[in-house]
Design an enzyme around this catalytic site. Sequence first.
Site, short mmCIF file in Angstrom:
data_model
loop_
_atom_site.label_atom_id
_atom_site.label_comp_id
_atom_site.label_asym_id
_atom_site.label_seq_id
_atom_site.Cartn_x
_atom_site.Cartn_y
_atom_site.Cartn_z
N HIS A 1 -55.63 -27.36 4.39
CA HIS A 1 -55.62 -28.58 5.05
C HIS A 1 -56.87 -29.38 4.68
O HIS A 1 -58.03 -28.72 4.71
CB HIS A 1 -55.31 -28.60 6.41
N ARG B 1 -55.52 -40.67 8.09
CA ARG B 1 -55.45 -41.16 6.77
C ARG B 1 -54.24 -42.17 6.57
O ARG B 1 -53.99 -43.37 6.08
CB ARG B 1 -55.41 -40.42 5.59
#
Lengths: 251, 628
Positions: free
Chosen positions: B246, B266
């Site tokens: 990740h 994000r």
Amino acid sequence: MGYKAKFRVWRGEGGEGQLEDFTVEVNEGEVVLDVIHRLQATQVPDLAVRWNCKAGKCGSCSMEINGRPRLGCMTRMSTFEETETITVTPMRTFPVIKDLVCDVSFNYQKAREIPSFTPPKDVKPGEYRMQQIDVERSQEFRKCIECFMCNNVCHVIRDHDENKPAFAGPRFLMRIAELDMHPYDELDRKESAQEEHGLGYCNITKCCTEVCPEHIKITDNALIPMKERVVDRKYDPLVWLGSKIFKRSGV
Amino acid sequence: MERHEYDVVVIGAGGAGLRAAIEARQQGKRTAIICKSLFGKAHTVMAEGGAAAAMGNVNSDDNWMVHFRDTMRGGKFLNNWRMAELHAKEAPDRVWELEEWGALFDRTKDGKISQRNFGGHEYPRLAHVGDRTGLELIRTLQQRVVALQQEDEREHGDPEAFIKVFAECTITRLLKDGDAIAGAFGYWRETGDFIVFDAPAVVLATGGIGKSYVVTSNSWEYTGDGHALAVLAGAKLINMEFIQFHPTGMVWPPSVRGILVTESVRGDGGVLRNSEGRRFMFDYVPDVFKDKYATTEEEGDRWYTDQANNRRPPELLPRDEVARAINSEVKAGRGSPQGGVFLDVSSRLPAAEIIKRLPSMHHQFKELADVDITQEPMQVGPTCHYIMGGVEVEADTGAASVPGLFAAGEVSGGMHGSNRLGGNSLSDLLVFGRRAGLGASAYVDGLATRPSAADVTDAKAEAVAPLERTGGENPYEVHHELQRTMNDLVGIIRKAGEISEALQVVEKLKERSKNTGSSGSRVYNPGWHLAIDLRNMLLVSECVARAALLREESRGGHTRDDFPVMSADWRQKLLVCSAAPDGSGVTVEEKVQPSMRGDLISLFERSELEKYLTEDELAEYDAAVKES
């Protein structure tokens, strides 16, 4: 950067045990659970402690640190003086299995005693319509990570095993409130909250709210409103009559 | 010895395990749920962003075909397309059904389930509850199990008549009668006593393998148990070389290194910057995605409010791309002070909005790192998060090659190809958890006779061995060395020489692990438990390294420094791992993937497929298009 900390950890099994002293290394940024793990890896490999996520999300590493119920993974070592002796003990309200691990089955038993979410039968999956503002109250309670520290700290059962059968504890009284405030729940939970799950035992000292690692306002937002709903129902003849005449639409 | 008889035994009580168990019970099967931790604590609670399901609540252009395409793209077309198809089609029903069981997702203005943007998803698609969606999912499934138990209590006078949870119980061996599954053997963590389950069907839902790496977002439970149990029982693992790092794990303080920072940061507007303040992701858009991502910051920023006329910002590329980009920036000396890059949401959203949308991130950084994310950027870097590889199963039923064995969720392989999109994990475990529960139930219904009870003498001897060795090696040290080795030598960027070196180390560690001892009693003894788990971690690590050494290309969660290009020939090949019942002789064989069904492949443009497929496959595509 690192220093040697003094730890006093409760060790024992089968109903017996004692506090044992350890000196253990601590590094920058560490939490109490890190130090417990270092004890495991370097000094006492069989030291029992529950943990999972190490990020305050699963509610496994509940313990009492210097007498206060805390999550080991969210208690920074920097909150203590380097010279301070840190005492770590298991939760007091539940029987100890070994070291810092308790038998918390009381909580799972109580969970099973609360009737489940009861939606209307005619609403199909995908047809649920709820406004954000209407789900937010119950959402706050669903933040609960089931660390059971609220039940651990609650004086109704902390030193009173005899109250356990009649009292669900803050965690599950809050679960009743959560369901009662769910826009689609059809069950009337007020009477049973009082009569079967011991809402009346709570005298709103707010200890549960204080220890909640998720900062859920258990007392103000769940228990007090639930008490008010019970009282309304019990003593207001109009509300009582209304509840008999108008069925909750659920929406 | 404690012995139980069930129809279906589900190992693992995360999302996939609970959904499988609920289904088996709803099919009338006597079902056991076995979990290493307490009920409701599984790793699923760590999932933050949401569950991807093309409900079209926020953008009505979304549908299963768009979701299918996104999933295949994210996995670089290595996915088992049948699984990707079932997943995209069934995810909405699986999410809606959770509402009927009491889940409370965040809402749209018209009262439907709200959906958020995520990397690789063309439309806002993730059903969510703030940034604690995994908790909502596990709690809802847990409460559904309780509801079924209440039903059974009313009907049969015993809440555990048809579904029972065995918490803090670890399975160490699957049992067989001839070729078929006959049950499982394990121990209670609390007492150290052994327990045997006699059952014709076992569903593995044990999650992943992250604890073989030092920097990981995974909890202690992720020791590859299901992967190892399956291989030891004669099943096969596929795609083990594909591990998702990740892109955004915490990097500081050291004790929290690796803990997840949700992609929602994000998705909700957060941007990545290097030490020079540059939004570097614009420099890392690979050719295959060039036409789908914004080329300027202005366009990327406009996309959040106008998705019809702008392309998405490159911060929302699939996870493998973002993780590699961060890795490159840090290596080039443009990292943050603590060895990550900056992830900033503070300059992008008002403080109140950040706290509302990302409450647990706000809390996590404040409590663990003294960082207020509404005021300053976070420092983040890649962390071992998810394994795409797992037990090779039939898409429709979750059945493994061993009769009676099923797998669902992270422990199964194929669905995500070489890289999983964020949000596709929670939906995966709902869709395939249910299917494995159905598959196991149907298998039991079809049996003429039940398997006979297996002998557990060997399983018992194996489990008790570490306790009987006095003065054996410290299991924590062997574990730590394995974690360092995998992290350094089979990590995000790989080379043949380093992988071979890792295999040599693993070989030595296997020997050492046979000498690990644990002092203390059998009662709740973590040292003993770790000594047992080491067998699984070492076996799985070997599979990962051997497959990684063979695959001479770079794709998704497998990046080879010495073979940096994606190869159309390799796309057709799966690497299949198997081993002897004692875990020795791990072999990896190539297997050809079946071609995508005509109606599915026709969902893509030829120009896109040219980037992935061989000439022969493109000819098949042309024929399929002509036919339709």
